[in-house]
Structures are given as structure tokens and as C-alpha cells.
Scaffold this motif. Structure first.
Motif, PDB file in Angstrom:
ATOM      1  N   PRO A   1      -5.307   2.804   4.188  1.00  0.00           N
ATOM      2  CA  PRO A   1      -5.406   3.878   3.208  1.00  0.00           C
ATOM      3  C   PRO A   1      -6.369   4.953   3.686  1.00  0.00           C
TER       4      PRO A   1
ATOM      5  N   GLU B   1      -8.452  -2.682  -4.265  1.00  0.00           N
ATOM      6  CA  GLU B   1      -8.378  -1.292  -3.789  1.00  0.00           C
ATOM      7  C   GLU B   1      -9.759  -0.758  -3.421  1.00  0.00           C
TER       8      GLU B   1
ATOM      9  N   TRP C   1       0.835  -1.207   0.000  1.00  0.00           N
ATOM     10  CA  TRP C   1       0.000   0.000   0.000  1.00  0.00           C
ATOM     11  C   TRP C   1       0.867   1.253   0.000  1.00  0.00           C
TER      12      TRP C   1
END
Length: 391
Positions: free
Chosen positions: A85, A114, A65
Motif C-alpha cells: 500500500p 491496515e 489489498w
């Protein structure tokens, strides 16, 4: 910390029965059917936050990430190996995931991963490390049949990653996440393949406005995109046809739906009189197909499949897309000579064609298969399946 147990999810491929090209525009209907060839995704524990993706088709990648995106470890940019994230909709999170350094064959898997990570972040949950393995039954030695492998792998990856991360999502949420993931790669994709792979069986489908829902997720987050109404989107199960057998033939040549749709757009066809006429005729044809299926009217369904073939042929004649190849034409002619109905499935230009034939006439079915083989069309041993995305 105890390692999370591995999670396995699979999703079926699909065939378009009617509604190709028109379904790209939001709200226009199509009929699809899921078939008993599957993409299987297995997600298993890895220590740390690395994400390793492998596939039986060849592509593989070891990622991590970085700024809310999955990035290869050899990426030249600074490494920010974080397991959480940032929240979508904030300035720190780009709407489109990065593909640099990621094998093209993994784009849909990476986008699906994602997209699930964005949902986890909004819920304040960490993204664990994991290995993700793709096994596809929708190819022949690496050559795709045209059974919706990109859609099936997206649906299976969303379901597997979400379950591995502890998210228990209903089918529509999994479908919506798959749409958001697909729209990052191909905003013009109808996403009908995602619906067939999610719900299985014969379905009637209307596409949402993908640009609008993608913008909704970018502005307000994935949770809101799962919660809010999606105008013009609709999906419902249909009964299978009565007294008819679905036969599938592979032309032996792969085709790109995205390329054909883009080619049509470049020809300034949309908004033209031809576009309006094709859309109106196709919409009427699809609705008649739905009525025939619901009324258990095989004769009416055959009439509409023949009509769908004529509309695609008329479009092909007008714009010269190459929807009908010699093998697809031979496939259709053989089925109609036996009293059935046939057409290309999907955008044409290769891939598969479908035929509906009298289920009580096995000799006619065998004769059609023989004519297909003589014309270079490979009869595929696939059947409709009521099974959607599942363990």
C-alpha cells in the motif's frame, strides 16, 4: 520462498475502576485493571496477498489489498491486488479505512491490520498474505460481558500482525498503533481499554487527543506518529489493592459505550456547568484512588469507589442516560451492605459492575454473590492479571 511461521498473541480484557466518562476528554485520568480473560489472535501464512479473517464469534471475510485498504474480493470496484500500500500522508491513501462489505464484527481487526500495513509501507516492506484467526474469551455464547473485547482484539491483532511481518515493537508502539486503528472507527473512544490490554495489571491512564494523533499520522505518516510526543497521554502501573478482593458481576445485558458517550454528547452536556463539576469531582476521585493504591490504604480506596458511584449516579440523575440499571444498583447495594464498595464498570447501562470486598471475609463475599444471583446478576470468575499483551 519459505513460509513464515505462525504467530500467536493474546491480550487481556479490562475493567474500569474509576474515571468513566471524564476520561474521554484528553488528559483526564482513570484507573483500570486488566483481567484474566483473553482475546487470542493467530496469524499464519497464506500464499499470495490475500488476507483471510475468521472468528469464533462468527464473522469471517476473505480480503485483498486495494488502494491501501482491505477490500472483499466481491467488491464491485476495480481490483488492484498489491502487496505494498502507498505511504500514509500522501493523496493516494485515505485516512479512514473502508468498511464496505466487511462484517461489522471485524471492523477493529481490519483497522488494526491496515494500520500495521501503513507502517510496513513507510518502511518499504511488503504486506504478505496471511490468515488471521480470532478466539475470544470475553463473551458468553456471542454476548459480550463488557470486558473490553474490541480493545483486546485490536491490541492482539496489532501485535500478531506486526510480529508476523517481522516487526519487533515495544509496548508503547503497539499501543499507539492500536489507538490509531481505534480512532478510525470511534474517534471518541478513550482507549483506556487498549492501555490495560497492552500493559496489564492495575494502571493509571490519561488519554491523548485522538483527533490530533490521527491527524499527525495522516499528515506525516505512522512512523512520525510513533516517534512524536503525544501531549496529555500518560500511563503507569499501580500496585494492586491491599487486603481487598475484586469481585465482578455481569448484569446479563450488553451495553454500548460508544452509544452512551454519543448520547451524552447529543445532550449538549459537554462544556456545561454540570460537565465541569463532574469532571473536577471525578478527576479528584481518581487521583485519590491512585494515592490509596500507592499508600496501601484499603479504607481510603473503598471511600473513593463509593464516591465514584455517587458521581456517576449524580450524572445519571442530571442527564437520564440510564447508567444505573436495577441490576447494577442491586449489585452496588449488596456490596455496600457487606462493608465493601461497588459501582458500574465502564459506561453502565448494562455490562459489568465491580465490587471491592474484604479479602479476609470469605463468608461476606459468598453472601454478596448470593445476593447478586438472586437479583439476576451473574458473578464472573475473573481476576486481575498482571499479564499484558504477550505471546
Amino acid at each position: 520462498m519459505t513460509a513464515r511461521p505462525a504467530v500467536v498473541r493474546r491480550a487481556p480484557g479490562k475493567l474500569f475502576v474509576a474515571g468513566e466518562y471524564a476520561v474521554v476528554d484528553p488528559g483526564n485520568p482513570a484507573v483500570l485493571v486488566a483481567v484474566d480473560r483473553y482475546v487470542t489472535v493467530t496469524v499464519s501464512h497464506l500464499p499470495g496477498t490475500a488476507v483471510e479473517i475468521t472468528s469464533d464469534l462468527g464473522p469471517h471475510a476473505r480480503l485483498h489489498w486495494q488502494n491501501a485498504r482491505l477490500t472483499p474480493y466481491d467488491d464491485p470496484g476495480p481490483h488492484d491486488d498489491t502487496s505494498r500500500p502507498g505511504k500514509p500522508g500522501t493523496s493516494g491513501v485515505p485516512a479512514r479505512p473502508g468498511r464496505q462489505g466487511v462484517p461489522a464484527g471485524l471492523a477493529h481487526v481490519v483497522s488494526a491490520t491496515e494500520t500495521v500495513a501503513r507502517l510496513l509501507a513507510e518502511r518499504g516492506l511488503p504486506v504478505p498474505g496471511f490468515g488471521l484467526r480470532v478466539e475470544s474469551g470475553l463473551h458468553d455464547n456471542g454476548t459480550k460481558y463488557g470486558l473490553g473485547s474490541s480493545g483486546a482484539v485490536t491490541v492482539a491483532a496489532v501485535a500478531a500482525v506486526a510480529a508476523f511481518c517481522g516487526l519487533d515493537l515495544p509496548p508503547e508502539d503497539r499501543f499507539r498503533l492500536a489507538v490509531l486503528a481505534t480512532a478510525e472507527i470511534d474517534p471518541r473512544a478513550s482507549c483506556g481499554d487498549l492501555a490495560a490490554s497492552t500493559w496489564g495489571g492495575w494502571i493509571a491512564y490519561q488519554a491523548p487527543d485522538r483527533s490530533a494523533v490521527r491527524d499527525l499520522a495522516a499528515r506525516h505518516g505512522v512512523i512520525e506518529a510513533l516517534r512524536a510526543p503525544w501531549p496529555r497521554f500518560a500511563v503507569r502501573r499501580l500496585p494492586p489493592p491491599t487486603g481487598l478482593r475484586l469481585e465482578v458481576g455481569w448484569s446479563g445485558t450488553p451495553a454500548s459505550t460508544a452509544a452512551l458517550v454519543s448520547d451524552l454528547d447529543r445532550r449538549a452536556w459537554r462544556g456545561s456547568d454540570s460537565h465541569r463539576a463532574f469532571t473536577a469531582a471525578t478527576t479528584d476521585c481518581v487521583r485519590a484512588c491512585v494515592t490509596a493504591l500507592e499508600d496501601k490504604d484499603p479504607h481510603g480506596l473503598l471511600q473513593q469507589i463509593r464516591r465514584a458511584r455517587r458521581e456517576l449516579a449524580r450524572l445519571d440523575d442530571e442527564v437520564g442516560l440510564g447508567i444505573f440499571t436495577p441490576r447494577l444498583t442491586a449489585l452496588c447495594d449488596a456490596a455496600e451492605a457487606a462493608g465493601g464498595a461497588a459501582k458500574p464498570s465502564g459506561a453502565g447501562g448494562g455490562d459489568c459492575g465491580i465490587a471491592l470486598l474484604d479479602a479476609e471475609a470469605p463468608r461476606d463475599i459468598e453472601h454478596v454473590r448470593e445476593r447478586w444471583a438472586a437479583a439476576g446478576v451473574l458473578p464472573l470468575p475473573v481476576r486481575p492479571t498482571a499479564e499484558g499483551n504477550k505471546k
